[in-house]
Motif scaffolding. Structure first.
Motif, mmCIF file in Angstrom:
data_model
loop_
_atom_site.group_PDB
_atom_site.id
_atom_site.type_symbol
_atom_site.label_atom_id
_atom_site.label_comp_id
_atom_site.label_asym_id
_atom_site.label_seq_id
_atom_site.Cartn_x
_atom_site.Cartn_y
_atom_site.Cartn_z
ATOM 1 N N SER A 175 0.852 -1.022 0.022
ATOM 2 C CA SER A 175 0.040 -0.078 -0.102
ATOM 3 C C SER A 175 0.816 1.275 0.121
ATOM 4 N N GLU A 176 0.330 2.174 -0.618
ATOM 5 C CA GLU A 176 0.950 3.605 -0.581
ATOM 6 C C GLU A 176 0.922 4.073 0.879
ATOM 7 N N ASN A 177 -0.160 3.658 1.633
ATOM 8 C CA ASN A 177 -0.466 3.946 2.941
ATOM 9 C C ASN A 177 0.323 3.115 3.794
ATOM 10 N N SER A 178 1.451 3.168 4.504
ATOM 11 C CA SER A 178 2.447 2.317 5.162
ATOM 12 C C SER A 178 1.736 2.087 6.620
ATOM 13 N N THR A 179 0.859 3.013 7.201
ATOM 14 C CA THR A 179 0.285 2.592 8.297
ATOM 15 C C THR A 179 -1.072 1.646 8.090
ATOM 16 N N ALA A 180 -1.453 1.810 7.008
ATOM 17 C CA ALA A 180 -2.670 0.595 6.889
ATOM 18 C C ALA A 180 -2.058 -0.617 6.235
ATOM 19 N N ALA A 181 -1.022 -0.611 5.755
ATOM 20 C CA ALA A 181 -0.066 -1.944 5.280
ATOM 21 C C ALA A 181 0.176 -2.683 6.803
ATOM 22 N N LYS A 182 0.811 -1.997 7.528
ATOM 23 C CA LYS A 182 1.228 -2.346 8.894
ATOM 24 C C LYS A 182 0.245 -3.182 9.848
ATOM 25 N N ASN A 183 -0.939 -2.384 9.502
ATOM 26 C CA ASN A 183 -2.334 -2.849 10.240
ATOM 27 C C ASN A 183 -2.702 -4.117 9.766
ATOM 28 N N VAL A 184 -2.878 -4.275 8.310
ATOM 29 C CA VAL A 184 -3.193 -5.480 7.791
ATOM 30 C C VAL A 184 -2.083 -6.579 8.169
ATOM 31 N N GLN A 185 -0.961 -6.237 7.970
ATOM 32 C CA GLN A 185 0.176 -7.320 8.508
ATOM 33 C C GLN A 185 -0.070 -7.805 9.923
ATOM 34 N N ARG A 186 -0.519 -6.900 10.665
ATOM 35 C CA ARG A 186 -0.597 -7.441 12.135
ATOM 36 C C ARG A 186 -2.064 -8.365 12.003
ATOM 37 N N LEU A 187 -2.967 -7.841 11.237
ATOM 38 C CA LEU A 187 -4.302 -8.394 11.382
ATOM 39 C C LEU A 187 -4.357 -10.051 10.865
ATOM 40 N N PHE A 188 -3.228 -10.219 9.969
ATOM 41 C CA PHE A 188 -3.344 -11.636 9.206
ATOM 42 C C PHE A 188 -2.251 -12.491 9.686
ATOM 43 N N MET A 189 -1.265 -11.918 10.396
ATOM 44 C CA MET A 189 0.102 -12.845 10.641
ATOM 45 C C MET A 189 -0.253 -13.825 11.638
ATOM 46 N N ASN A 190 0.105 -14.953 11.654
ATOM 47 C CA ASN A 190 0.315 -16.025 12.655
ATOM 48 C C ASN A 190 1.493 -17.038 12.696
ATOM 49 N N ASN A 191 1.698 -18.146 13.205
ATOM 50 C CA ASN A 191 2.894 -18.807 13.212
ATOM 51 C C ASN A 191 2.776 -19.616 11.823
ATOM 52 N N TYR A 192 1.932 -19.487 10.869
ATOM 53 C CA TYR A 192 2.056 -20.348 9.774
ATOM 54 C C TYR A 192 1.978 -19.304 8.490
ATOM 55 N N PHE A 193 1.354 -18.098 8.675
ATOM 56 C CA PHE A 193 0.922 -17.279 7.737
ATOM 57 C C PHE A 193 1.612 -15.656 8.093
ATOM 58 N N ARG A 194 2.801 -15.723 7.394
ATOM 59 C CA ARG A 194 3.715 -14.545 7.550
ATOM 60 C C ARG A 194 3.308 -13.387 6.531
ATOM 61 N N VAL A 195 3.331 -12.012 6.690
ATOM 62 C CA VAL A 195 2.819 -11.092 6.002
ATOM 63 C C VAL A 195 4.155 -9.848 5.994
ATOM 64 N N TYR A 196 4.642 -9.568 5.126
ATOM 65 C CA TYR A 196 5.629 -8.536 4.658
ATOM 66 C C TYR A 196 4.825 -7.490 4.232
ATOM 67 N N THR A 197 5.443 -6.065 4.563
ATOM 68 C CA THR A 197 4.648 -5.140 3.905
ATOM 69 C C THR A 197 5.664 -4.475 2.778
ATOM 70 N N ASN A 198 4.976 -3.632 2.076
ATOM 71 C CA ASN A 198 5.633 -3.012 0.630
ATOM 72 C C ASN A 198 4.960 -1.921 0.354
ATOM 73 N N THR A 199 5.551 -1.013 -0.319
ATOM 74 C CA THR A 199 4.887 0.363 -0.527
ATOM 75 C C THR A 199 4.586 0.382 -2.115
ATOM 76 N N ASP A 200 5.072 -0.635 -2.740
ATOM 77 C CA ASP A 200 4.893 -0.512 -4.405
ATOM 78 C C ASP A 200 3.682 -1.424 -4.590
ATOM 79 N N ILE A 201 2.763 -0.739 -4.465
ATOM 80 C CA ILE A 201 1.365 -1.556 -4.705
ATOM 81 C C ILE A 201 1.261 -1.638 -6.381
ATOM 82 N N VAL A 202 1.721 -0.778 -7.004
ATOM 83 C CA VAL A 202 1.770 -0.962 -8.475
ATOM 84 C C VAL A 202 2.425 -2.473 -8.831
ATOM 85 N N GLY A 203 3.778 -2.554 -8.631
ATOM 86 C CA GLY A 203 4.298 -4.034 -8.761
ATOM 87 C C GLY A 203 3.865 -4.816 -8.303
ATOM 88 N N VAL A 204 3.399 -4.988 -6.907
ATOM 89 C CA VAL A 204 2.602 -6.026 -6.573
ATOM 90 C C VAL A 204 1.355 -6.488 -7.262
#
Length: 336
Positions: free
Chosen positions: A160-189
């Motif tokens: 996301s271009e909104n890094s705070t939103a990306a970090k919130n989503v990261q916290r929402l989904f992460m657990n011991n088998y589903f790991r989430v990284y953040t990235n500001t390049d939403i176009v490329g992703v």
């Protein structure tokens, strides 16, 4: 902290992501148009059309009332096919405005809109006004619902271009088998997620034709090179294509029987007609429309994409697959 999450779309991926969110301690309601699917999820806690042997957490609620689904949601996850995204987002926008909600908007879809060639986040931003969204996040990476259902280790990116939103989503989904990284390049992703489905069609076709690992590795490597060329011309960061949503997603989609695009290509390689492949799949094959969109974009941008062009010719011009491969192999020699 428990969050209220609405999931729009109850296919295999949307429903498994909803299940993760519930197991992570959130209150989740998932929406489907089909009442029979909603009843099955609520009563049997299954979703047989998409995941025949999986039982969902009993705390997951389903509804075919979008207003009920979106009520008080702090995060809304869209997991519908690309062709349905605009109309579904427009419907959600009306409700978000009525309820004066401003959630983080997440999407887990992979494709480009036919005709406009727009990315998913662009569609959402056009349909949901800024006053009714906190940010738009693309959740993408090498992931199959069938394997996440088994709690296999999975790594994805929240872009996301909104890094705070990306970090919130990261916290929402992460657990011991589903790991989430953040990235500001939403176009490329988003572009990496969409374009890799084209190459997966080709990888499946090679398998169906009986080619071995050398051919598949060549296709994936040169395929990545050309989708990166197009992506960079559209504003993507080159490094994104060697990340999870680039080469990572490309590898899993080009090598897994869980991939609809790979299975579609495999059937084409075995001589099945495209019409029958689509009819037999029972689910959306995003790579078909993405191939057309990428072919048109490449022409507009004057970007050379020989593999994409060959796959386009097979799909839309009825070119023989073996002839398409022969033509690719006999192109003029050049440096890598």
């Amino acid at each position: 902290m428990c969050k209220r999450v609405a999931v729009i779309g109850a296919g295999s991926w949307g429903s498994i992501l909803a299940n993760i969110l519930v197991m992570n301690g959130n209150k989740v309601c998932i929406w489907s148009r089909r009442k029979e699917q909603v009843d099955e999820l609520n009563k049997q806690h299954t979703n047989h059309h998409y995941l025949s042997d999986f039982t969902y957490d009993q705390r997951l609620n389903a509804s075919n009332d979008m207003s009920e689904t979106l009520a008080d949601a702090t995060t809304v996850l869209f997991a519908v096919p690309t062709k349905a995204m605009r109309s579904v987002a427009a419907d959600a926008a009306v409700i978000l405005k009525e309820k004066k909600l401003k959630p983080i908007i997440v999407h887990a879809s992979k494709g480009l809109e036919l005709g406009t060639h727009k990315r998913i986040s662009e569609i959402i931003s056009e349909e949901i006004p800024e006053e009714n969204r906190e940010g738009i996040v693309a959740l993408s990476g090498p992931s199959h619902a069938e394997e996440v259902a088994k709690k296999d280790i999975t790594l994805v990116t929240a872009a996301s271009e909104n890094s705070t939103a990306a970090k919130n989503v990261q916290r929402l989904f992460m657990n011991n088998y589903f790991r989430v990284y953040t990235n500001t390049d939403i176009v490329g992703v988003e572009l990496g997620a969409a374009f890799k489905n084209i190459i997966a069609l080709g990888a499946g076709a090679l398998h169906g034709l009986g080619y071995g690992d050398d051919a598949k590795a060549a296709l994936m490597t040169r395929g990545l090179a050309e989708i990166a060329r197009l992506g960079i011309s559209l504003g993507a960061d080159p490094l994104t294509f060697i990340g999870l949503s680039g080469v990572g997603d490309l590898i899993v989609t080009c090598t897994s029987i869980h991939s609809r695009n790979w299975r579609a290509g495999d059937q084409l390689g075995q001589g099945e007609t495209l019409k029958n492949v689509v009819a037999n799949m029972g689910m959306v094959i995003e790579g078909l429309s993405t191939t057309k969109a990428a072919y048109e974009l490449a022409a507009q941008k004057k970007i050379e994409m020989p593999i994409t062009t060959a796959i386009y010719q097979v799909l839309y011009e009825e070119k023989d697959i073996k002839q398409a491969i022969s033509d690719l192999m006999q192109r003029e020699g050049r440096s890598e």
